[in-house]
Every structure is written in structure tokens, then in C-alpha cells.
Motif scaffolding. Structure first.
Motif, short mmCIF file in Angstrom:
data_model
loop_
_atom_site.label_atom_id
_atom_site.label_comp_id
_atom_site.label_asym_id
_atom_site.label_seq_id
_atom_site.Cartn_x
_atom_site.Cartn_y
_atom_site.Cartn_z
N ARG A 49 0.83 -1.20 0.00
CA ARG A 49 0.00 0.00 0.00
C ARG A 49 0.87 1.25 0.00
N ARG A 50 0.32 2.30 -0.56
CA ARG A 50 0.97 3.59 -0.53
C ARG A 50 0.92 4.14 0.90
N ALA A 51 1.92 4.96 1.27
CA ALA A 51 1.98 5.46 2.63
C ALA A 51 2.48 6.89 2.70
N ASP A 52 1.69 7.74 3.33
CA ASP A 52 2.13 9.08 3.72
C ASP A 52 2.18 9.04 5.24
N VAL A 53 3.36 9.27 5.82
CA VAL A 53 3.53 9.09 7.26
C VAL A 53 4.63 10.02 7.77
N THR A 54 4.49 10.46 9.02
CA THR A 54 5.52 11.27 9.68
C THR A 54 6.10 10.44 10.81
N VAL A 55 7.43 10.29 10.81
CA VAL A 55 8.11 9.40 11.75
C VAL A 55 9.40 10.00 12.26
N LYS A 56 9.85 9.48 13.40
CA LYS A 56 11.13 9.88 13.98
C LYS A 56 12.15 8.78 13.70
N VAL A 57 13.38 9.16 13.36
CA VAL A 57 14.45 8.19 13.09
C VAL A 57 15.00 7.71 14.43
N ILE A 58 14.93 6.38 14.65
CA ILE A 58 15.37 5.77 15.90
C ILE A 58 16.78 5.19 15.77
N ASN A 59 17.05 4.55 14.64
CA ASN A 59 18.34 3.90 14.43
C ASN A 59 18.65 3.85 12.94
N VAL A 60 19.91 4.09 12.60
CA VAL A 60 20.36 3.98 11.20
C VAL A 60 21.37 2.85 11.14
N GLY A 61 21.04 1.80 10.39
CA GLY A 61 21.92 0.63 10.29
C GLY A 61 23.10 0.88 9.37
N GLN A 62 23.93 -0.14 9.23
CA GLN A 62 25.07 -0.07 8.33
C GLN A 62 24.61 -0.38 6.91
N PRO A 63 25.10 0.38 5.92
CA PRO A 63 24.73 0.07 4.54
C PRO A 63 25.27 -1.30 4.13
N ARG A 64 24.53 -1.98 3.28
CA ARG A 64 25.01 -3.26 2.76
C ARG A 64 24.74 -3.28 1.26
N THR A 65 25.47 -4.12 0.58
CA THR A 65 25.33 -4.24 -0.87
C THR A 65 24.43 -5.41 -1.20
N VAL A 66 23.46 -5.18 -2.06
CA VAL A 66 22.60 -6.26 -2.53
C VAL A 66 22.65 -6.28 -4.05
N VAL A 67 22.46 -7.47 -4.60
CA VAL A 67 22.45 -7.63 -6.05
C VAL A 67 21.00 -7.83 -6.48
N GLY A 68 20.53 -6.95 -7.35
CA GLY A 68 19.15 -7.01 -7.82
C GLY A 68 18.95 -8.08 -8.87
N MET A 69 17.68 -8.27 -9.25
CA MET A 69 17.36 -9.27 -10.28
C MET A 69 18.02 -8.93 -11.61
N ASP A 70 18.37 -7.65 -11.81
CA ASP A 70 19.04 -7.25 -13.04
C ASP A 70 20.54 -7.50 -13.00
N GLY A 71 21.04 -8.00 -11.85
CA GLY A 71 22.46 -8.30 -11.72
C GLY A 71 23.30 -7.13 -11.23
N ASN A 72 22.69 -5.95 -11.09
CA ASN A 72 23.43 -4.78 -10.63
C ASN A 72 23.45 -4.72 -9.11
N SER A 73 24.57 -4.23 -8.56
CA SER A 73 24.72 -4.07 -7.12
C SER A 73 24.23 -2.68 -6.70
N ARG A 74 23.54 -2.64 -5.55
CA ARG A 74 23.07 -1.37 -5.00
C ARG A 74 23.26 -1.39 -3.50
N GLN A 75 23.41 -0.20 -2.92
CA GLN A 75 23.54 -0.07 -1.48
C GLN A 75 22.15 0.13 -0.86
N VAL A 76 21.89 -0.56 0.24
CA VAL A 76 20.64 -0.38 0.98
C VAL A 76 20.98 -0.27 2.47
N THR A 77 20.25 0.62 3.14
CA THR A 77 20.44 0.82 4.58
C THR A 77 19.09 0.68 5.26
N ASP A 78 19.04 -0.13 6.33
CA ASP A 78 17.81 -0.28 7.11
C ASP A 78 17.80 0.78 8.20
#
Length: 120
Positions: free
Chosen positions: A13-42
Motif C-alpha cells: 500500500r501507498r503510505a504518507d507518514v511522519t516518523v522519527k528516526v530511531i536507528n540507522v543501520g550499516q549500509p550493505r550491498t545487494v544484487v538485484g534481479m538485473d544483476g546490478n549491485s546497490r547499497q541499501v540501509t535499514d
């Protein structure tokens, strides 16, 4: 669309929301279905009704820091390995705002298991 509370977020579902940042994780590299690597942070974000993990791609993670309040417009709730995640998706926008948000981390929506079925 009016702002939702975290506890009202639902998979795919689409989401419009206002939130406070509690924790920023370490970025990690993931490989997409297209074979390209991208950085994602939780990033754990919360409002007074609950919390959820937010996946930030590329340099979007550098735009948030612990304690800041962000407004998400046109975000999207995805399901990753049976767990709900908030993401900006293709059309989402995120901006820092001045607001008083009292975070509730006891009700973490990302801890709930949800069905991850694809619609054809």
C-alpha cells in the motif's frame, strides 16, 4: 491522501507518514534481479503508534540521522522475506520537518510475519 499512523500501514500500500528516526543501520550491498549491485540501509523509524524498518537505497540514507523527524510522501510498504518494510519506492519523497513525535518502539510492524504472495 491524509497522513497515516505507523500501526495503520499495510503491505503493498501507498503510505504518507511522519516518523522519527530511531536507528540507522550499516549500509550493505545487494544484487538485484538485473544483476546490478546497490547499497541499501535499514533505518528504524517510529511514531507514537509503532515502529517499522525503512529501506533507504543509495545515498538516501545520508539524508537521515537519529532523532530527526521525517515526512514521507508517496512512500510504499513492501514485503521483504515476510517482513513489512517502508520504502520510498519510485515516487516517494522524504523531507526533514520540525515536529514533536514520541516514538513507540514496542509495536514493531517489521517483527510481524506477513504473507508474501505475488499477484499475477
Amino acid at each position: 491522501m491524509e497522513n497515516l499512523k505507523v500501526k495503520e500501514l499495510a503491505p503493498r500500500r501507498r503510505a504518507d507518514v511522519t516518523v522519527k528516526v530511531i536507528n540507522v543501520g550499516q549500509p550493505r550491498t545487494v544484487v538485484g534481479m538485473d544483476g546490478n549491485s546497490r547499497q541499501v540501509t535499514d533505518v528504524l523509524v517510529a511514531d507514537e503508534t509503532g515502529s517499522i524498518l525503512m529501506s533507504l537505497w543509495g545515498n538516501d540514507a545520508s539524508k537521515v540521522s537519529v532523532g530527526k523527524v521525517i515526512s514521507i510522501t508517496n512512500g510504499y510498504v513492501s514485503v521483504v522475506r515476510g517482513s513489512m518494510r517502508l520504502t520510498l519506492g519510485r515516487e516517494g519523497q522524504m523531507r526533514e520537518i520540525q515536529a514533536d513525535v514520541k516514538p513507540n518502539t514496542e509495536n514493531n510492524l517489521s517483527d510481524l510475519k506477513v504473507e508474501s504472495r505475488r499477484f499475477r
